[in-house]
Design a protein around this motif. Structure first.
Motif, PDB file in Angstrom:
ATOM      1  N   LEU A  83       0.883  -1.354  -0.002  1.00 15.65           N
ATOM      2  CA  LEU A  83      -0.108   0.045   0.129  1.00 15.65           C
ATOM      3  C   LEU A  83       0.964   1.318   0.155  1.00 15.65           C
ATOM      4  O   LEU A  83       0.592   2.087  -0.786  1.00 15.65           O
ATOM      5  CB  LEU A  83      -0.875   0.028   1.307  1.00 15.65           C
ATOM      6  N   VAL A  84       1.974   1.216   0.844  1.00 21.54           N
ATOM      7  CA  VAL A  84       2.776   2.223   1.050  1.00 21.54           C
ATOM      8  C   VAL A  84       3.361   2.520  -0.345  1.00 21.54           C
ATOM      9  O   VAL A  84       3.868   3.585  -1.128  1.00 21.54           O
ATOM     10  CB  VAL A  84       3.897   2.316   1.905  1.00 21.54           C
ATOM     11  N   GLU A  85       3.842   1.231  -1.083  1.00 19.87           N
ATOM     12  CA  GLU A  85       4.492   1.145  -2.236  1.00 19.87           C
ATOM     13  C   GLU A  85       3.732   2.128  -3.433  1.00 19.87           C
ATOM     14  O   GLU A  85       4.265   2.845  -4.335  1.00 19.87           O
ATOM     15  CB  GLU A  85       5.089  -0.128  -2.744  1.00 19.87           C
ATOM     16  N   ARG A  86       2.416   1.806  -3.522  1.00 17.00           N
ATOM     17  CA  ARG A  86       1.595   2.177  -4.508  1.00 17.00           C
ATOM     18  C   ARG A  86       1.242   3.981  -4.258  1.00 17.00           C
ATOM     19  O   ARG A  86       1.411   4.561  -5.105  1.00 17.00           O
ATOM     20  CB  ARG A  86       0.153   1.524  -4.419  1.00 17.00           C
ATOM     21  N   TRP A  87       1.205   4.104  -2.855  1.00 20.53           N
ATOM     22  CA  TRP A  87       0.941   5.589  -2.757  1.00 20.53           C
ATOM     23  C   TRP A  87       2.264   6.426  -3.425  1.00 20.53           C
ATOM     24  O   TRP A  87       1.953   7.515  -3.795  1.00 20.53           O
ATOM     25  CB  TRP A  87       0.849   5.938  -1.198  1.00 20.53           C
ATOM     26  N   ILE A  88       3.337   6.020  -3.119  1.00 20.56           N
ATOM     27  CA  ILE A  88       4.640   6.670  -3.338  1.00 20.56           C
ATOM     28  C   ILE A  88       4.826   6.408  -4.994  1.00 20.56           C
ATOM     29  O   ILE A  88       5.295   7.335  -5.650  1.00 20.56           O
ATOM     30  CB  ILE A  88       5.598   6.195  -2.688  1.00 20.56           C
ATOM     31  N   GLU A  89       5.008   5.327  -5.367  1.00 22.50           N
ATOM     32  CA  GLU A  89       5.273   4.913  -6.850  1.00 22.50           C
ATOM     33  C   GLU A  89       4.238   4.886  -7.853  1.00 22.50           C
ATOM     34  O   GLU A  89       4.520   4.825  -8.992  1.00 22.50           O
ATOM     35  CB  GLU A  89       6.225   3.940  -6.802  1.00 22.50           C
ATOM     36  N   GLY A  90       3.276   4.589  -7.278  1.00 19.81           N
ATOM     37  CA  GLY A  90       1.812   4.458  -8.096  1.00 19.81           C
ATOM     38  C   GLY A  90       1.527   2.946  -8.455  1.00 19.81           C
ATOM     39  O   GLY A  90       2.275   2.305  -7.739  1.00 19.81           O
ATOM     40  N   ASP A  91       0.706   2.724  -9.296  1.00 20.59           N
ATOM     41  CA  ASP A  91       0.053   1.273  -9.350  1.00 20.59           C
ATOM     42  C   ASP A  91       1.208   0.547 -10.228  1.00 20.59           C
ATOM     43  O   ASP A  91       1.980   0.867 -10.683  1.00 20.59           O
ATOM     44  CB  ASP A  91      -1.244   1.255  -9.998  1.00 20.59           C
ATOM     45  N   ARG A  92       0.573  -0.892 -10.569  1.00 23.58           N
ATOM     46  CA  ARG A  92       1.360  -1.620 -11.358  1.00 23.58           C
ATOM     47  C   ARG A  92       2.226  -1.198 -12.614  1.00 23.58           C
ATOM     48  O   ARG A  92       3.434  -1.196 -12.759  1.00 23.58           O
ATOM     49  CB  ARG A  92       0.447  -2.934 -11.607  1.00 23.58           C
ATOM     50  N   ARG A  93       1.318  -0.394 -13.457  1.00 15.67           N
ATOM     51  CA  ARG A  93       1.585  -0.022 -14.964  1.00 15.67           C
ATOM     52  C   ARG A  93       2.761   1.116 -14.732  1.00 15.67           C
ATOM     53  O   ARG A  93       3.802   1.043 -15.206  1.00 15.67           O
ATOM     54  CB  ARG A  93       0.663   0.536 -15.770  1.00 15.67           C
ATOM     55  N   GLU A  94       2.453   1.946 -13.617  1.00 15.16           N
ATOM     56  CA  GLU A  94       3.452   3.036 -13.377  1.00 15.16           C
ATOM     57  C   GLU A  94       4.856   2.541 -12.943  1.00 15.16           C
ATOM     58  O   GLU A  94       5.926   2.803 -13.309  1.00 15.16           O
ATOM     59  CB  GLU A  94       2.786   4.040 -12.515  1.00 15.16           C
ATOM     60  N   ARG A  95       4.803   1.408 -12.186  1.00 14.12           N
ATOM     61  CA  ARG A  95       6.005   1.106 -11.604  1.00 14.12           C
ATOM     62  C   ARG A  95       6.648   0.166 -12.446  1.00 14.12           C
ATOM     63  O   ARG A  95       7.775   0.147 -12.553  1.00 14.12           O
ATOM     64  CB  ARG A  95       5.689   0.079 -10.063  1.00 14.12           C
ATOM     65  N   LEU A  96       5.723  -0.594 -13.201  1.00 17.36           N
ATOM     66  CA  LEU A  96       6.687  -1.408 -14.568  1.00 17.36           C
ATOM     67  C   LEU A  96       7.361  -0.260 -15.236  1.00 17.36           C
ATOM     68  O   LEU A  96       8.469  -0.636 -15.790  1.00 17.36           O
ATOM     69  CB  LEU A  96       5.846  -2.109 -15.013  1.00 17.36           C
ATOM     70  N   ARG A  97       6.663   0.622 -15.838  1.00 13.94           N
ATOM     71  CA  ARG A  97       7.284   1.670 -16.802  1.00 13.94           C
ATOM     72  C   ARG A  97       8.657   2.302 -15.985  1.00 13.94           C
ATOM     73  O   ARG A  97       9.424   2.235 -16.581  1.00 13.94           O
ATOM     74  CB  ARG A  97       6.399   2.915 -16.923  1.00 13.94           C
ATOM     75  N   LYS A  98       8.617   2.607 -14.843  1.00 13.34           N
ATOM     76  CA  LYS A  98       9.761   3.317 -14.053  1.00 13.34           C
ATOM     77  C   LYS A  98      10.789   2.311 -13.986  1.00 13.34           C
ATOM     78  O   LYS A  98      11.991   2.599 -13.874  1.00 13.34           O
ATOM     79  CB  LYS A  98       9.161   3.715 -12.525  1.00 13.34           C
ATOM     80  N   MET A  99      10.570   1.040 -13.968  1.00 14.14           N
ATOM     81  CA  MET A  99      11.647   0.079 -13.929  1.00 14.14           C
ATOM     82  C   MET A  99      12.656   0.078 -14.977  1.00 14.14           C
ATOM     83  O   MET A  99      14.081  -0.254 -15.175  1.00 14.14           O
ATOM     84  CB  MET A  99      11.314  -1.387 -13.910  1.00 14.14           C
ATOM     85  N   TYR A 100      12.192   0.686 -16.146  1.00 12.33           N
ATOM     86  CA  TYR A 100      12.964   0.713 -17.379  1.00 12.33           C
ATOM     87  C   TYR A 100      13.566   2.169 -17.792  1.00 12.33           C
ATOM     88  O   TYR A 100      14.175   2.444 -18.649  1.00 12.33           O
ATOM     89  CB  TYR A 100      11.965   0.100 -18.746  1.00 12.33           C
ATOM     90  N   GLU A 101      13.121   3.091 -17.228  1.00 11.63           N
ATOM     91  CA  GLU A 101      13.385   4.337 -17.346  1.00 11.63           C
ATOM     92  C   GLU A 101      14.667   4.700 -16.430  1.00 11.63           C
ATOM     93  O   GLU A 101      15.160   4.129 -15.332  1.00 11.63           O
ATOM     94  CB  GLU A 101      12.335   5.360 -16.904  1.00 11.63           C
ATOM     95  N   PRO A 102      15.302   5.571 -16.892  1.00 10.07           N
ATOM     96  CA  PRO A 102      16.745   6.072 -16.059  1.00 10.07           C
ATOM     97  C   PRO A 102      16.435   6.559 -14.770  1.00 10.07           C
ATOM     98  O   PRO A 102      15.192   7.261 -14.636  1.00 10.07           O
ATOM     99  CB  PRO A 102      17.406   7.165 -17.035  1.00 10.07           C
ATOM    100  N   LYS A 103      17.187   6.311 -13.695  1.00  7.71           N
ATOM    101  CA  LYS A 103      17.021   6.854 -12.449  1.00  7.71           C
ATOM    102  C   LYS A 103      17.295   8.466 -12.347  1.00  7.71           C
ATOM    103  O   LYS A 103      18.411   9.159 -12.282  1.00  7.71           O
ATOM    104  CB  LYS A 103      18.013   6.161 -11.589  1.00  7.71           C
ATOM    105  N   THR A 104      16.329   9.147 -12.515  1.00  6.05           N
ATOM    106  CA  THR A 104      16.365  10.780 -12.312  1.00  6.05           C
ATOM    107  C   THR A 104      16.131  11.034 -10.745  1.00  6.05           C
ATOM    108  O   THR A 104      15.940  10.073  -9.786  1.00  6.05           O
ATOM    109  CB  THR A 104      14.874  11.247 -12.775  1.00  6.05           C
ATOM    110  N   PRO A 105      16.347  12.330 -10.328  1.00  6.58           N
ATOM    111  CA  PRO A 105      16.448  12.698  -8.897  1.00  6.58           C
ATOM    112  C   PRO A 105      15.036  12.321  -8.449  1.00  6.58           C
ATOM    113  O   PRO A 105      15.010  11.972  -7.161  1.00  6.58           O
ATOM    114  CB  PRO A 105      16.726  14.175  -9.014  1.00  6.58           C
ATOM    115  N   ARG A 106      13.917  12.596  -9.168  1.00  5.70           N
ATOM    116  CA  ARG A 106      12.701  12.494  -8.702  1.00  5.70           C
ATOM    117  C   ARG A 106      12.500  10.877  -8.216  1.00  5.70           C
ATOM    118  O   ARG A 106      11.932  10.466  -7.327  1.00  5.70           O
ATOM    119  CB  ARG A 106      11.510  12.847  -9.443  1.00  5.70           C
TER     120      ARG A 106
END
Length: 484
Positions: free
Chosen positions: A133-156
């Motif tokens: 639940l905390v993870e979803r609040w901060i990083e978003g739901d499944r699709r958003e978290r999967l997308r972020k796995m492939y993106e470069p690590k930005t400061p945000r």
């Protein structure tokens, strides 16, 4: 566990979003879902967390000099307090009975609804749900978290990851901190922890549980339930085809195809199932399994796939229950095109288990309600075993250990049978020929006792310990010897 034949299983294509191989490191990234079972899980999670964190602060008046905490494992006094119940060190057999009772209850739950404990109330599930639940609040739901796995690590992105782990560590430390409150007065110990005055052992326990909670609920989630916990293997041994477990009605769902293709197939008289192969059931599964492949020891019976499938069926106008809590017996009946039978929750197996659980609950309950708060043991002094007095009487000596199990000091009276004279050196007898002895709270005392009887006396002799205030009486026997 029973599994579908290989030729009846439907493997998802590698391109499907629900397939674990498409996620880095094979991680399980479950999607959020709404539905009745998800709501039940939230309610159970809330109740479990409230009980865990609030119980140490409940008060219970046991009288002067006694701890005021309702539930307390008192390490100093070696006592376990549960509201009005006090368990002493010599009563560890109650713990054994409790463990046996817990096992029987788990087997009963398995016979009724499989791994329903694992899916709703197991601590691993509760804290994993909280972490997710905390993870979803901060990083978003499944699709958003999967997308972020492939993106470069930005400061945000780095800030999000850092914030998530800080939140996890705070929850984990609160978990460890709450645990130690069960072993000492909670308000006092809480202040000591924050002021740095708590013991080294207390801080060590907090750090240990902080690490384990953080690791297991944050990283090892489904691995704990599948590989580390022994219950899935035991469940496979006691699997019951009559139990209500999460199952896929393959006789209704196959062949899988889109809504348009299914409509066209039915118009052409060809078989078409209700499953549209949307993978929603896989995407929401916290264990990362596909329930359509058949029963699995990894399934924790949480029902989230039921919610996801019901949602899909509702959107396309089809009947709910393609995935549902159903007995394996009815699944097989459906394959044979036989009508469904009502699931019998009350049957010989469940009745026997329920009876065993009630007996295991009643026996210690009756024992606790009738147990004595004082005890006595008597041992004969062997050297010499008997002494012949100048008047012809015989005297035997005994060592008597008296135990006061209550939390209050008390006066007890020690006596021997009529026709004998009981003496305790250092103590004077009273009018009724009993010897009064003072016993401290939670204390034991050993006294030397002399018993004098006539020359003809020999055989068994009974000692009586009584408390005139409470009316409680304890008797112990030993042998009275004649000189040899």
């Amino acid at each position: 566990m029973v599994a579908l034949p290989i030729d009846e299983r439907r493997k998802m294509p590698a391109s499907r979003p629900g397939l674990r191989r498409s996620i880095p490191n094979g991680a399980v990234v479950p999607a959020s879902v709404e539905g009745r079972f998800r709501r039940i899980k939230w309610h159970v999670l809330t109740i479990c967390l409230l009980v865990y964190y609030a119980v140490p602060f409940l008060r219970w008046d046991r009288g002067p000099g006694q701890p005021l905490q309702a539930v307390l494992f008192d390490v100093e006094r070696v006592r376990f307090y549960l509201f009005g119940i006090e368990i002493w060190p010599q009563e560890l057999y109650y713990l054994t009975l409790l463990l046996v009772l817990a096992t029987v209850v788990l087997v009963l739950m398995n016979a009724l609804a499989g791994r329903i404990w694992c899916g709703f109330a197991c601590p691993q599930t509760v804290w994993s749900d909280l972490f997710m639940l905390v993870e979803r609040w901060i990083e978003g739901d499944r699709r958003e978290r999967l997308r972020k796995m492939y993106e470069p690590k930005t400061p945000r992105r780095i800030a999000e990851i850092g914030l998530k782990h800080i939140a996890w560590l705070l929850i984990a430390s609160a978990t460890g901190g709450a645990f130690i409150l069960y072993f000492a007065d909670a308000p006092t110990l809480l202040v000591e922890v924050f002021t740095g005055e708590a013991s080294t052992a207390a801080y060590a326990v907090i750090l240990s549980l902080t690490f384990t909670t953080y690791a297991l609920a944050g990283f090892a989630r489904e691995k704990v339930c599948t590989f580390m916990c022994p219950w899935p293997r035991l469940q496979g041994a006691i699997w019951d085809p009559e139990a209500l477990t999460v199952n896929y009605r393959d006789h209704r769902g196959e062949e899988r195809m889109s809504v348009k293709k299914a409509k066209a197939a039915r118009e052409a008289g060809l078989p078409a199932g209700d499953c549209v192969d949307c993978a929603a059931c896989v995407n929401v599964c916290p264990m990362g399994i596909d329930i359509r492949e058949g029963p699995s020891i990894a399934c924790i019976n949480c029902g989230l796939c039921v919610d996801a499938c019901d949602d899909t069926m509702g959107k396309i106008g089809r009947e709910r229950g393609l995935i549902d809590y159903e007995s394996w017996t009815n699944i097989e009946r459906g394959r044979r095109s036989e009508p469904r039978r009502r699931v019998r929750l009350v049957r010989p197996k469940t009745m026997a288990l329920a009876t065993a659980a009630l007996v295991l609950l009643a026996v210690p309950g009756l024992s606790l309600g009738t147990r004595a708060t004082m005890a006595m043991s008597v041992s004969h002094v062997r050297n010499p075993s008997a002494v012949l007095l100048s008047n012809g009487d015989i005297r035997n000596a005994y060592e008597v250990r008296l135990v006061n199990k209550s939390g209050e000091a008390r006066t007890v009276h020690l006596s021997s049978p009529e026709g004998t004279v009981l003496e305790v050196p250092g103590y004077a007898a009273v009018e009724d020929e009993t010897v009064p002895l003072e016993l401290g709270a939670d204390a034991s005392q050993k006294v030397r006792v002399l018993v004098t009887a006539s020359e003809s006396s020999e055989g068994e002799i009974a000692f009586t310990l009584s408390d005139t205030t409470t009316g409680e009486t304890v008797r112990e026997t030993n042998l009275f010897h004649r000189p040899r």
